[in-house]
Motif scaffolding. Sequence first.
Motif, PDB file in Angstrom:
ATOM      1  N   ARG A  12      -7.208  27.802 -10.462  1.00 34.94           N
ATOM      2  CA  ARG A  12      -6.563  27.657 -11.756  1.00 34.94           C
ATOM      3  C   ARG A  12      -5.221  26.959 -11.561  1.00 34.94           C
ATOM      4  N   GLY A  13      -4.876  26.155 -12.490  1.00 34.38           N
ATOM      5  CA  GLY A  13      -3.590  25.479 -12.423  1.00 34.38           C
ATOM      6  C   GLY A  13      -3.774  23.966 -12.409  1.00 34.38           C
ATOM      7  N   ASN A  14      -2.661  23.272 -12.487  1.00 39.20           N
ATOM      8  CA  ASN A  14      -2.663  21.823 -12.508  1.00 39.20           C
ATOM      9  C   ASN A  14      -2.362  21.321 -11.097  1.00 39.20           C
ATOM     10  N   PHE A  15      -3.306  20.646 -10.489  1.00 38.94           N
ATOM     11  CA  PHE A  15      -3.132  20.152  -9.131  1.00 38.94           C
ATOM     12  C   PHE A  15      -3.190  18.640  -9.096  1.00 38.94           C
ATOM     13  N   ASN A  16      -2.459  17.997  -9.935  1.00 39.56           N
ATOM     14  CA  ASN A  16      -2.392  16.539  -9.956  1.00 39.56           C
ATOM     15  C   ASN A  16      -1.243  16.090  -9.062  1.00 39.56           C
ATOM     16  N   TYR A  17      -1.526  15.953  -7.775  1.00 46.18           N
ATOM     17  CA  TYR A  17      -0.516  15.502  -6.829  1.00 46.18           C
ATOM     18  C   TYR A  17      -0.591  13.994  -6.708  1.00 46.18           C
ATOM     19  N   THR A  18       0.540  13.365  -6.632  1.00 42.67           N
ATOM     20  CA  THR A  18       0.579  11.924  -6.408  1.00 42.67           C
ATOM     21  C   THR A  18       1.315  11.677  -5.104  1.00 42.67           C
ATOM     22  N   TYR A  19       0.826  10.740  -4.360  1.00 47.07           N
ATOM     23  CA  TYR A  19       1.421  10.404  -3.070  1.00 47.07           C
ATOM     24  C   TYR A  19       2.330   9.209  -3.247  1.00 47.07           C
ATOM     25  N   GLU A  20       3.554   9.356  -2.797  1.00 50.39           N
ATOM     26  CA  GLU A  20       4.488   8.243  -2.802  1.00 50.39           C
ATOM     27  C   GLU A  20       4.829   7.929  -1.355  1.00 50.39           C
ATOM     28  N   PRO A  21       4.533   6.718  -0.909  1.00 46.59           N
ATOM     29  CA  PRO A  21       4.841   6.382   0.486  1.00 46.59           C
ATOM     30  C   PRO A  21       6.344   6.360   0.697  1.00 46.59           C
ATOM     31  N   PRO A  22       6.782   6.638   1.920  1.00 47.94           N
ATOM     32  CA  PRO A  22       8.221   6.619   2.185  1.00 47.94           C
ATOM     33  C   PRO A  22       8.778   5.208   2.029  1.00 47.94           C
ATOM     34  N   LYS A  23       9.976   5.132   1.573  1.00 48.62           N
ATOM     35  CA  LYS A  23      10.602   3.835   1.359  1.00 48.62           C
ATOM     36  C   LYS A  23      11.126   3.309   2.689  1.00 48.62           C
ATOM     37  N   MET A  24      10.673   2.111   3.034  1.00 51.18           N
ATOM     38  CA  MET A  24      11.051   1.486   4.296  1.00 51.18           C
ATOM     39  C   MET A  24      12.260   0.597   4.069  1.00 51.18           C
ATOM     40  N   PRO A  25      13.154   0.567   5.046  1.00 48.02           N
ATOM     41  CA  PRO A  25      14.288  -0.354   4.914  1.00 48.02           C
ATOM     42  C   PRO A  25      13.799  -1.795   5.061  1.00 48.02           C
ATOM     43  N   PRO A  26      14.503  -2.746   4.493  1.00 50.35           N
ATOM     44  CA  PRO A  26      14.068  -4.141   4.608  1.00 50.35           C
ATOM     45  C   PRO A  26      14.113  -4.600   6.059  1.00 50.35           C
ATOM     46  N   LYS A  27      13.175  -5.481   6.398  1.00 45.31           N
ATOM     47  CA  LYS A  27      13.100  -5.982   7.766  1.00 45.31           C
ATOM     48  C   LYS A  27      14.257  -6.922   8.035  1.00 45.31           C
ATOM     49  N   LYS A  28      14.798  -6.788   9.230  1.00 55.26           N
ATOM     50  CA  LYS A  28      15.878  -7.680   9.637  1.00 55.26           C
ATOM     51  C   LYS A  28      15.263  -8.883  10.329  1.00 55.26           C
ATOM     52  N   THR A  29      15.737 -10.045   9.985  1.00 50.48           N
ATOM     53  CA  THR A  29      15.245 -11.260  10.619  1.00 50.48           C
ATOM     54  C   THR A  29      16.195 -11.657  11.724  1.00 50.48           C
ATOM     55  N   MET A  30      15.614 -12.153  12.786  1.00 52.85           N
ATOM     56  CA  MET A  30      16.421 -12.592  13.916  1.00 52.85           C
ATOM     57  C   MET A  30      16.370 -14.108  13.991  1.00 52.85           C
ATOM     58  N   ASP A  31      17.450 -14.690  14.389  1.00 52.91           N
ATOM     59  CA  ASP A  31      17.488 -16.132  14.568  1.00 52.91           C
ATOM     60  C   ASP A  31      16.976 -16.465  15.969  1.00 52.91           C
ATOM     61  N   ILE A  32      15.733 -16.960  16.037  1.00 56.40           N
ATOM     62  CA  ILE A  32      15.124 -17.312  17.313  1.00 56.40           C
ATOM     63  C   ILE A  32      15.123 -18.824  17.411  1.00 56.40           C
ATOM     64  N   PRO A  33      15.643 -19.350  18.502  1.00 56.03           N
ATOM     65  CA  PRO A  33      15.608 -20.809  18.637  1.00 56.03           C
ATOM     66  C   PRO A  33      14.172 -21.281  18.816  1.00 56.03           C
ATOM     67  N   THR A  34      13.823 -22.322  18.071  1.00 52.92           N
ATOM     68  CA  THR A  34      12.448 -22.820  18.107  1.00 52.92           C
ATOM     69  C   THR A  34      12.209 -23.762  19.271  1.00 52.92           C
ATOM     70  N   ASP A  35      13.251 -24.125  20.003  1.00 52.26           N
ATOM     71  CA  ASP A  35      13.070 -25.045  21.134  1.00 52.26           C
ATOM     72  C   ASP A  35      12.198 -24.410  22.212  1.00 52.26           C
ATOM     73  N   ASN A  36      12.419 -23.127  22.502  1.00 53.74           N
ATOM     74  CA  ASN A  36      11.676 -22.468  23.570  1.00 53.74           C
ATOM     75  C   ASN A  36      10.253 -22.138  23.150  1.00 53.74           C
ATOM     76  N   LEU A  37      10.009 -21.984  21.858  1.00 50.98           N
ATOM     77  CA  LEU A  37       8.679 -21.614  21.400  1.00 50.98           C
ATOM     78  C   LEU A  37       7.704 -22.778  21.452  1.00 50.98           C
ATOM     79  N   CYS A  38       8.207 -23.983  21.294  1.00 52.68           N
ATOM     80  CA  CYS A  38       7.331 -25.139  21.217  1.00 52.68           C
ATOM     81  C   CYS A  38       6.949 -25.702  22.584  1.00 52.68           C
ATOM     82  N   LYS A  39       7.649 -25.300  23.637  1.00 52.63           N
ATOM     83  CA  LYS A  39       7.344 -25.828  24.961  1.00 52.63           C
ATOM     84  C   LYS A  39       6.037 -25.222  25.465  1.00 52.63           C
TER      85      LYS A  39
END
Length: 88
Positions: A12-39
């Motif tokens: 008996r009772g109201n069992f309408n549970y809703t799941y809320e995912p945890p809030k993730m912090p925004p991803k930090k971008t790193m400045d990677i030089p593209t010179d080394n990646l293309c070799k």
Amino acid sequence: MMFPFFPYYRRRGNFNYTYEPPKMPPKKTMDIPTDNLCKEKEEKTFEIFGLTFRFDDILLIALLFLLYQDDCDDYYLFMVLLLLLCSN
């Protein structure tokens, strides 16, 4: 006659549970030089009589030679190693 292991009942009772995912912090971008990646990686090759051998080819040839010197009677192993050597 079979008895149920769990009794029949109704919750008996109201069992309408809703799941809320945890809030993730925004991803930090790193400045990677593209010179080394293309070799491209320099592959270690060995050239003799116009044939170019890589490290894995030399390793297979050495393995075939050592198995032949030890009088190995497994002809299927020789065939598989030769096919692996030829499938460049």
